[in-house]
Design a protein around this motif. Structure first.
Motif, PDB file in Angstrom:
ATOM      1  N   CYS A 265       0.839  -1.215   0.000  1.00 52.40           N
ATOM      2  CA  CYS A 265       0.000   0.000   0.000  1.00 52.40           C
ATOM      3  C   CYS A 265       0.866   1.254   0.000  1.00 52.40           C
ATOM      4  N   ILE A 266       1.972   1.233   0.742  1.00 49.86           N
ATOM      5  CA  ILE A 266       2.901   2.368   0.758  1.00 49.86           C
ATOM      6  C   ILE A 266       3.451   2.601  -0.652  1.00 49.86           C
ATOM      7  N   GLU A 267       3.807   1.516  -1.335  1.00 54.79           N
ATOM      8  CA  GLU A 267       4.420   1.614  -2.669  1.00 54.79           C
ATOM      9  C   GLU A 267       3.452   2.131  -3.731  1.00 54.79           C
ATOM     10  N   MET A 268       2.153   2.188  -3.429  1.00 56.89           N
ATOM     11  CA  MET A 268       1.184   2.726  -4.382  1.00 56.89           C
ATOM     12  C   MET A 268       1.334   4.236  -4.557  1.00 56.89           C
ATOM     13  N   CYS A 269       2.076   4.886  -3.652  1.00 59.93           N
ATOM     14  CA  CYS A 269       2.316   6.337  -3.704  1.00 59.93           C
ATOM     15  C   CYS A 269       1.005   7.117  -3.800  1.00 59.93           C
ATOM     16  N   LEU A 270       0.077   6.786  -2.952  1.00 59.32           N
ATOM     17  CA  LEU A 270      -1.217   7.462  -2.928  1.00 59.32           C
ATOM     18  C   LEU A 270      -1.077   8.861  -2.335  1.00 59.32           C
ATOM     19  N   GLU A 271      -1.862   9.775  -2.851  1.00 55.39           N
ATOM     20  CA  GLU A 271      -1.858  11.146  -2.325  1.00 55.39           C
ATOM     21  C   GLU A 271      -3.249  11.745  -2.448  1.00 55.39           C
ATOM     22  N   ASN A 272      -3.515  12.709  -1.611  1.00 58.21           N
ATOM     23  CA  ASN A 272      -4.728  13.528  -1.690  1.00 58.21           C
ATOM     24  C   ASN A 272      -6.028  12.732  -1.660  1.00 58.21           C
ATOM     25  N   LEU A 273      -6.040  11.644  -0.931  1.00 59.84           N
ATOM     26  CA  LEU A 273      -7.288  10.898  -0.754  1.00 59.84           C
ATOM     27  C   LEU A 273      -8.088  11.541   0.362  1.00 59.84           C
ATOM     28  N   PRO A 274      -9.412  11.385   0.362  1.00 59.81           N
ATOM     29  CA  PRO A 274     -10.177  11.865   1.512  1.00 59.81           C
ATOM     30  C   PRO A 274      -9.785  11.056   2.749  1.00 59.81           C
ATOM     31  N   SER A 275      -9.795  11.705   3.877  1.00 64.49           N
ATOM     32  CA  SER A 275      -9.375  11.061   5.116  1.00 64.49           C
ATOM     33  C   SER A 275     -10.583  10.785   5.997  1.00 64.49           C
ATOM     34  N   PRO A 276     -10.779   9.581   6.434  1.00 63.27           N
ATOM     35  CA  PRO A 276     -10.017   8.356   6.182  1.00 63.27           C
ATOM     36  C   PRO A 276     -10.529   7.608   4.949  1.00 63.27           C
ATOM     37  N   THR A 277      -9.614   6.946   4.233  1.00 64.97           N
ATOM     38  CA  THR A 277      -9.961   6.078   3.121  1.00 64.97           C
ATOM     39  C   THR A 277      -9.319   4.716   3.369  1.00 64.97           C
ATOM     40  N   THR A 278     -10.126   3.662   3.373  1.00 66.88           N
ATOM     41  CA  THR A 278      -9.588   2.312   3.545  1.00 66.88           C
ATOM     42  C   THR A 278      -8.997   1.848   2.215  1.00 66.88           C
ATOM     43  N   ILE A 279      -7.721   1.454   2.261  1.00 67.68           N
ATOM     44  CA  ILE A 279      -7.016   1.008   1.058  1.00 67.68           C
ATOM     45  C   ILE A 279      -7.114  -0.511   0.923  1.00 67.68           C
ATOM     46  N   LYS A 280      -6.969  -1.208   2.038  1.00 68.32           N
ATOM     47  CA  LYS A 280      -6.973  -2.672   2.010  1.00 68.32           C
ATOM     48  C   LYS A 280      -7.456  -3.190   3.355  1.00 68.32           C
ATOM     49  N   ARG A 281      -8.154  -4.330   3.313  1.00 65.76           N
ATOM     50  CA  ARG A 281      -8.599  -5.008   4.531  1.00 65.76           C
ATOM     51  C   ARG A 281      -7.948  -6.388   4.575  1.00 65.76           C
ATOM     52  N   ILE A 282      -7.487  -6.766   5.770  1.00 65.00           N
ATOM     53  CA  ILE A 282      -6.883  -8.080   5.954  1.00 65.00           C
ATOM     54  C   ILE A 282      -7.734  -8.846   6.963  1.00 65.00           C
ATOM     55  N   GLN A 283      -8.196 -10.020   6.529  1.00 66.07           N
ATOM     56  CA  GLN A 283      -9.066 -10.836   7.372  1.00 66.07           C
ATOM     57  C   GLN A 283      -8.231 -11.752   8.265  1.00 66.07           C
ATOM     58  N   PRO A 284      -8.724 -12.038   9.474  1.00 66.80           N
ATOM     59  CA  PRO A 284      -8.025 -13.013  10.314  1.00 66.80           C
ATOM     60  C   PRO A 284      -8.114 -14.403   9.677  1.00 66.80           C
ATOM     61  N   GLY A 285      -7.108 -15.214   9.909  1.00 61.72           N
ATOM     62  CA  GLY A 285      -7.103 -16.558   9.342  1.00 61.72           C
ATOM     63  C   GLY A 285      -6.053 -17.435   9.980  1.00 61.72           C
ATOM     64  N   LYS A 286      -5.979 -18.676   9.528  1.00 65.85           N
ATOM     65  CA  LYS A 286      -5.008 -19.631  10.083  1.00 65.85           C
ATOM     66  C   LYS A 286      -3.574 -19.209   9.801  1.00 65.85           C
ATOM     67  N   ASP A 287      -3.366 -18.437   8.726  1.00 63.94           N
ATOM     68  CA  ASP A 287      -2.011 -18.066   8.330  1.00 63.94           C
ATOM     69  C   ASP A 287      -1.554 -16.725   8.908  1.00 63.94           C
ATOM     70  N   ASN A 288      -2.349 -16.128   9.796  1.00 70.42           N
ATOM     71  CA  ASN A 288      -1.922 -14.881  10.448  1.00 70.42           C
ATOM     72  C   ASN A 288      -2.395 -14.856  11.899  1.00 70.42           C
ATOM     73  N   CYS A 289      -2.006 -13.832  12.625  1.00 69.29           N
ATOM     74  CA  CYS A 289      -2.335 -13.717  14.051  1.00 69.29           C
ATOM     75  C   CYS A 289      -3.421 -12.675  14.327  1.00 69.29           C
ATOM     76  N   TYR A 290      -4.094 -12.191  13.286  1.00 71.72           N
ATOM     77  CA  TYR A 290      -5.112 -11.170  13.502  1.00 71.72           C
ATOM     78  C   TYR A 290      -6.287 -11.736  14.286  1.00 71.72           C
ATOM     79  N   ALA A 291      -6.730 -10.994  15.306  1.00 70.33           N
ATOM     80  CA  ALA A 291      -7.892 -11.392  16.098  1.00 70.33           C
ATOM     81  C   ALA A 291      -9.181 -10.933  15.428  1.00 70.33           C
ATOM     82  N   GLU A 292      -9.068  -9.890  14.601  1.00 73.17           N
ATOM     83  CA  GLU A 292     -10.212  -9.361  13.860  1.00 73.17           C
ATOM     84  C   GLU A 292      -9.684  -8.681  12.612  1.00 73.17           C
ATOM     85  N   GLU A 293     -10.603  -8.243  11.741  1.00 72.34           N
ATOM     86  CA  GLU A 293     -10.191  -7.584  10.504  1.00 72.34           C
ATOM     87  C   GLU A 293      -9.278  -6.396  10.794  1.00 72.34           C
ATOM     88  N   SER A 294      -8.239  -6.272   9.992  1.00 72.44           N
ATOM     89  CA  SER A 294      -7.311  -5.154  10.109  1.00 72.44           C
ATOM     90  C   SER A 294      -7.393  -4.336   8.828  1.00 72.44           C
TER      91      SER A 294
END
Length: 163
Positions: free
Chosen positions: A96-125
């Protein structure tokens, strides 16, 4: 020294329902490491639901290396007891950093990461454009312990002269 890609600011906000390692409570602190770099929070005395709000910084030299978050109980006369650990794959955040985004309305969700067996997220990040910067808030479920979560926020700091 390896080529530094940038600085990752890690705000360790709080721990929730951490395991008891002393008689009635614990004196927890958190380490965040990537490769051979390690930083740590202050110790919060006698609290299994500590609030740190500590800001740690790591020089990132390899975006493929995960962050290892480890919670310890500070002991005076013996080795500190481990209270759990979690791993963070920082590649989705850095993409997401490498997308070089600028001037988006604040806040704008760029990506959501779901919890799963392959990560330690307790809830969506969510990775969010917020006030001119990209941040990722997360709650991580600690591994190798029956209970415990740690809340963190990532923020990237570009090095001057890098594009």
């Amino acid at each position: 020294m390896d080529h530094v890609l940038g600085i990752l600011k890690v705000r360790v906000k709080r721990g929730t329902n951490l395991v008891v390692r002393d008689a009635l409570s614990s004196d927890p602190y958190v380490t965040v490491s990537q490769g051979n770099l390690k930083v740590k929070t202050r110790v919060v005395k006698k609290d299994c639901n500590p609030v740190w709000n500590d800001e740690l910084t790591l020089s990132v030299t390899d975006k493929n290396l995960p962050l290892l978050v480890t919670v310890y109980d500070k002991d005076t006369f013996t080795a500190d007891d481990k209270m759990g650990e979690a791993e963070i794959d920082i590649r989705p955040y850095l993409e997401c950093i490498e997308m070089c985004l600028e001037n988006l309305p604040s806040p704008t969700t760029i990506k959501r990461i779901q919890p799963g067996k392959d990560n330690c997220y307790a809830e969506e990040s969510s990775i969010v454009w917020l006030d001119g910067k990209i941040v990722q808030d997360m709650i991580l479920r600690l591994r190798n312990v029956p209970t415990g979560e740690v809340e963190l926020q990532l923020e990237w700091i570009d090095l001057p002269g890098r594009n």
